[in-house]
Design a protein around this motif. Structure first.
Motif, PDB file in Angstrom:
ATOM      1  N   VAL A  18       0.912  -1.292  -0.110  1.00  0.00           N
ATOM      2  CA  VAL A  18      -0.305   0.185   0.032  1.00  0.00           C
ATOM      3  C   VAL A  18       0.824   1.331   0.057  1.00  0.00           C
ATOM      4  CG1 VAL A  18      -1.710   1.304   1.360  1.00  0.00           C
ATOM      5  CG2 VAL A  18      -1.863  -1.083   1.187  1.00  0.00           C
ATOM      6  N   ASP A  19       1.898   1.150   0.882  1.00  0.00           N
ATOM      7  CA  ASP A  19       2.891   2.438   0.827  1.00  0.00           C
ATOM      8  C   ASP A  19       3.358   2.583  -0.521  1.00  0.00           C
ATOM      9  OD1 ASP A  19       4.813   4.256   2.272  1.00  0.00           O
ATOM     10  OD2 ASP A  19       6.104   2.939   1.552  1.00  0.00           O
ATOM     11  N   ASN A  20       3.865   1.779  -1.238  1.00  0.00           N
ATOM     12  CA  ASN A  20       4.786   1.903  -2.412  1.00  0.00           C
ATOM     13  C   ASN A  20       3.672   2.293  -3.523  1.00  0.00           C
ATOM     14  OD1 ASN A  20       7.685   1.962  -1.850  1.00  0.00           O
ATOM     15  ND2 ASN A  20       7.074   0.082  -0.896  1.00  0.00           N
ATOM     16  N   LEU A  21       2.483   1.734  -3.425  1.00  0.00           N
ATOM     17  CA  LEU A  21       1.427   2.257  -4.468  1.00  0.00           C
ATOM     18  C   LEU A  21       0.969   3.473  -4.270  1.00  0.00           C
ATOM     19  CD1 LEU A  21      -0.913  -1.161  -4.593  1.00  0.00           C
ATOM     20  CD2 LEU A  21       0.751  -0.084  -6.356  1.00  0.00           C
ATOM     21  N   ALA A  22       1.134   3.963  -3.141  1.00  0.00           N
ATOM     22  CA  ALA A  22       0.670   5.341  -2.978  1.00  0.00           C
ATOM     23  C   ALA A  22       1.544   6.355  -3.282  1.00  0.00           C
ATOM     24  CB  ALA A  22       0.145   5.253  -1.429  1.00  0.00           C
ATOM     25  N   LEU A  23       2.778   5.699  -2.882  1.00  0.00           N
ATOM     26  CA  LEU A  23       4.161   6.713  -3.165  1.00  0.00           C
ATOM     27  C   LEU A  23       4.100   6.929  -4.664  1.00  0.00           C
ATOM     28  CD1 LEU A  23       6.062   8.339  -1.635  1.00  0.00           C
ATOM     29  CD2 LEU A  23       7.589   6.320  -1.876  1.00  0.00           C
ATOM     30  N   VAL A  24       3.945   5.761  -5.498  1.00  0.00           N
ATOM     31  CA  VAL A  24       4.189   5.744  -6.997  1.00  0.00           C
ATOM     32  C   VAL A  24       2.965   6.552  -7.424  1.00  0.00           C
ATOM     33  CG1 VAL A  24       5.798   3.931  -7.219  1.00  0.00           C
ATOM     34  CG2 VAL A  24       3.355   3.581  -7.431  1.00  0.00           C
ATOM     35  N   SER A  25       1.726   6.751  -6.987  1.00  0.00           N
ATOM     36  CA  SER A  25       0.475   7.376  -7.468  1.00  0.00           C
ATOM     37  C   SER A  25       0.715   8.892  -7.260  1.00  0.00           C
ATOM     38  CB  SER A  25      -0.447   6.699  -6.681  1.00  0.00           C
ATOM     39  OG  SER A  25      -0.883   5.473  -6.983  1.00  0.00           O
ATOM     40  N   ILE A  26       1.463   9.311  -6.288  1.00  0.00           N
ATOM     41  CA  ILE A  26       1.599  10.878  -6.206  1.00  0.00           C
ATOM     42  C   ILE A  26       2.573  11.127  -7.269  1.00  0.00           C
ATOM     43  CG2 ILE A  26       2.301  12.475  -4.477  1.00  0.00           C
ATOM     44  CD1 ILE A  26       1.814  10.238  -2.304  1.00  0.00           C
ATOM     45  N   PRO A  27       1.964  12.360  -7.883  1.00  0.00           N
ATOM     46  CA  PRO A  27       2.778  12.919  -9.034  1.00  0.00           C
ATOM     47  C   PRO A  27       4.009  13.626  -8.367  1.00  0.00           C
ATOM     48  CG  PRO A  27       0.330  13.523  -9.359  1.00  0.00           C
ATOM     49  CD  PRO A  27       0.649  12.758  -8.091  1.00  0.00           C
ATOM     50  N   GLY A  28       5.209  13.315  -8.950  1.00  0.00           N
ATOM     51  CA  GLY A  28       6.513  13.831  -8.668  1.00  0.00           C
ATOM     52  C   GLY A  28       7.197  13.297  -7.537  1.00  0.00           C
ATOM     53  N   ALA A  29       6.324  12.454  -6.658  1.00  0.00           N
ATOM     54  CA  ALA A  29       7.171  12.085  -5.493  1.00  0.00           C
ATOM     55  C   ALA A  29       8.288  11.379  -5.730  1.00  0.00           C
ATOM     56  CB  ALA A  29       6.069  11.303  -4.581  1.00  0.00           C
ATOM     57  N   MET A  30       8.361  10.492  -6.546  1.00  0.00           N
ATOM     58  CA  MET A  30       9.719   9.554  -6.824  1.00  0.00           C
ATOM     59  C   MET A  30      10.818  10.453  -7.512  1.00  0.00           C
ATOM     60  SD  MET A  30       9.006   6.598  -5.502  1.00  0.00           S
ATOM     61  CE  MET A  30      10.328   5.671  -5.962  1.00  0.00           C
ATOM     62  N   ASP A  31      10.457  11.386  -8.020  1.00  0.00           N
ATOM     63  CA  ASP A  31      11.393  12.310  -8.522  1.00  0.00           C
ATOM     64  C   ASP A  31      11.917  13.570  -7.696  1.00  0.00           C
ATOM     65  OD1 ASP A  31      11.133  10.859 -11.183  1.00  0.00           O
ATOM     66  OD2 ASP A  31       9.635  11.892 -11.753  1.00  0.00           O
ATOM     67  N   ALA A  32      11.302  13.485  -6.804  1.00  0.00           N
ATOM     68  CA  ALA A  32      11.510  14.752  -5.707  1.00  0.00           C
ATOM     69  C   ALA A  32      13.039  14.285  -4.980  1.00  0.00           C
ATOM     70  CB  ALA A  32      10.525  14.855  -4.789  1.00  0.00           C
ATOM     71  N   GLY A  33      13.729  15.424  -4.790  1.00  0.00           N
ATOM     72  CA  GLY A  33      15.007  15.073  -4.334  1.00  0.00           C
ATOM     73  C   GLY A  33      14.654  15.018  -2.708  1.00  0.00           C
ATOM     74  N   ILE A  34      15.846  14.677  -1.879  1.00  0.00           N
ATOM     75  CA  ILE A  34      15.558  14.429  -0.406  1.00  0.00           C
ATOM     76  C   ILE A  34      15.437  15.881   0.267  1.00  0.00           C
ATOM     77  CG2 ILE A  34      16.413  12.152  -0.476  1.00  0.00           C
ATOM     78  CD1 ILE A  34      19.145  13.328   0.659  1.00  0.00           C
ATOM     79  N   THR A  35      16.068  16.879  -0.433  1.00  0.00           N
ATOM     80  CA  THR A  35      15.692  17.998   0.239  1.00  0.00           C
ATOM     81  C   THR A  35      14.246  18.669   0.027  1.00  0.00           C
ATOM     82  OG1 THR A  35      16.585  19.251  -1.684  1.00  0.00           O
ATOM     83  CG2 THR A  35      18.159  18.455   0.007  1.00  0.00           C
TER      84      THR A  35
ATOM     85  N   ALA B 233      10.197  19.087   0.078  1.00  0.00           N
ATOM     86  CA  ALA B 233       9.126  18.908   0.781  1.00  0.00           C
ATOM     87  C   ALA B 233       8.315  17.674   0.138  1.00  0.00           C
ATOM     88  CB  ALA B 233       8.446  20.298   1.067  1.00  0.00           C
ATOM     89  N   VAL B 234       8.017  17.728  -1.268  1.00  0.00           N
ATOM     90  CA  VAL B 234       7.208  16.511  -1.751  1.00  0.00           C
ATOM     91  C   VAL B 234       7.929  15.438  -1.371  1.00  0.00           C
ATOM     92  CG1 VAL B 234       6.682  15.790  -4.175  1.00  0.00           C
ATOM     93  CG2 VAL B 234       6.669  18.445  -3.742  1.00  0.00           C
ATOM     94  N   PHE B 235       9.079  15.288  -1.612  1.00  0.00           N
ATOM     95  CA  PHE B 235       9.471  13.925  -0.995  1.00  0.00           C
ATOM     96  C   PHE B 235       9.074  13.559   0.248  1.00  0.00           C
ATOM     97  CE2 PHE B 235      12.971  11.409   1.170  1.00  0.00           C
ATOM     98  CZ  PHE B 235      13.119  10.439   0.208  1.00  0.00           C
ATOM     99  N   TRP B 236       9.229  14.443   1.310  1.00  0.00           N
ATOM    100  CA  TRP B 236       8.924  13.808   2.699  1.00  0.00           C
ATOM    101  C   TRP B 236       7.512  13.974   3.024  1.00  0.00           C
ATOM    102  CZ3 TRP B 236      12.891  11.580   5.001  1.00  0.00           C
ATOM    103  CH2 TRP B 236      14.103  11.870   4.816  1.00  0.00           C
ATOM    104  N   LEU B 237       6.778  14.784   2.496  1.00  0.00           N
ATOM    105  CA  LEU B 237       5.244  14.997   2.702  1.00  0.00           C
ATOM    106  C   LEU B 237       4.623  13.628   1.920  1.00  0.00           C
ATOM    107  CD1 LEU B 237       4.416  18.658   2.371  1.00  0.00           C
ATOM    108  CD2 LEU B 237       4.255  17.174   4.414  1.00  0.00           C
ATOM    109  N   SER B 238       5.251  13.165   0.663  1.00  0.00           N
ATOM    110  CA  SER B 238       4.553  12.123   0.101  1.00  0.00           C
ATOM    111  C   SER B 238       4.930  10.893   0.880  1.00  0.00           C
ATOM    112  CB  SER B 238       5.315  11.927  -1.427  1.00  0.00           C
ATOM    113  OG  SER B 238       5.003  13.013  -2.187  1.00  0.00           O
ATOM    114  N   LEU B 239       6.360  10.631   1.340  1.00  0.00           N
ATOM    115  CA  LEU B 239       6.425   9.495   2.025  1.00  0.00           C
ATOM    116  C   LEU B 239       5.811   9.383   3.329  1.00  0.00           C
ATOM    117  CD1 LEU B 239       8.465   6.991   2.161  1.00  0.00           C
ATOM    118  CD2 LEU B 239      10.192   8.560   3.001  1.00  0.00           C
ATOM    119  N   ALA B 240       5.353  10.409   4.118  1.00  0.00           N
ATOM    120  CA  ALA B 240       4.839  10.572   5.202  1.00  0.00           C
ATOM    121  C   ALA B 240       3.357   9.930   5.017  1.00  0.00           C
ATOM    122  CB  ALA B 240       4.807  11.770   6.040  1.00  0.00           C
TER     123      ALA B 240
END
Length: 155
Positions: A96-113, A115-122
Motif C-alpha cells: 500500500v505504501d509503495n502504491l500510494a507513493l508511486v501514485s503521487i505525481p512527482g514523489a519519486m522524482d523529488a529530491g531528498i531536500t 518537501a514533496v519527497f518527505w510529505l509524500s513519504l509520510a
C-alpha cells in the motif's frame, strides 16, 4: 450486543492498532532509509522501491525479534516468531505504501531536500497504516499475526 462483547471488540481493535504501529515503526525506518539512499544515489524507481521494501522487512523483523528476545527466548525462535507475526502485516503495509507513493505525481522524482519527497513519504505511510489496521485485526482475531507473540512481548 453485550457489554462484554463490546469490550472484546474494542480490545481487538486496540491490539490491532498497537501491532500496526509496531509494524509501521520498522517499515518507516526501512522505507525512509531506502528511499533516501535510493533517491540520493540516483537509483531507478524500481531499485529504490526494492531497497526500501527489503529494508522495511529487515527492520520490521529485527524490531519484533528484539522485542521477543526480551522474553528470554533464543534468537532462532524469536526470528521464527517474528516471521510468522509480521510477514503479512509488513507485506500489506509495503504494498500500500509503495502504491500510494508511486501514485503521487512527482514523489519519486523529488529530491531528498524537497518537501514533496518527505510529505509524500509520510502520506503514503499514513495511508498504509490505515489499510493495515484491519488486516492486523483480522489476523489477531484468528490467532495469527501478533497473536502468536509471547505474552511478555506485547508490553
Amino acid at each position: 450486543m453485550s457489554r462484554h462483547t463490546d469490550h472484546a471488540a474494542h480490545a481487538g481493535w486496540g491490539t490491532a492498532i498497537s501491532a500496526t504501529l509496531h509494524c509501521l515503526t520498522g517499515c518507516a525506518i526501512g522505507e525512509v532509509l531506502g528511499m533516501t539512499i535510493g533517491t540520493a544515489t540516483g537509483l531507478s524507481d524500481v531499485a529504490t522501491i526494492a531497497l526500501s521494501v527489503t529494508l522495511a522487512f529487515a527492520f520490521g523483523y529485527a524490531l519484533t525479534a528484539r522485542r521477543i528476545r526480551r522474553t528470554g527466548l533464543p534468537l532462532r525462535q524469536a526470528i521464527r516468531i517474528a516471521l510468522v507475526a509480521d510477514t503479512l502485516s509488513i507485506a500489506v503495509m509495503e504494498l500500500v505504501d509503495n502504491l500510494a507513493l508511486v501514485s503521487i505525481p512527482g514523489a519519486m522524482d523529488a529530491g531528498i531536500t524537497s518537501a514533496v519527497f518527505w510529505l509524500s513519504l509520510a502520506g503514503a505511510l499514513a495511508i498504509a497504516f490505515v489499510v493495515t489496521v484491519p488486516v492486523n485485526r483480522w489476523l489477531i482475531s484468528r490467532g495469527r499475526g501478533h497473536a502468536v507473540m509471547p505474552r511478555a512481548a506485547h508490553h
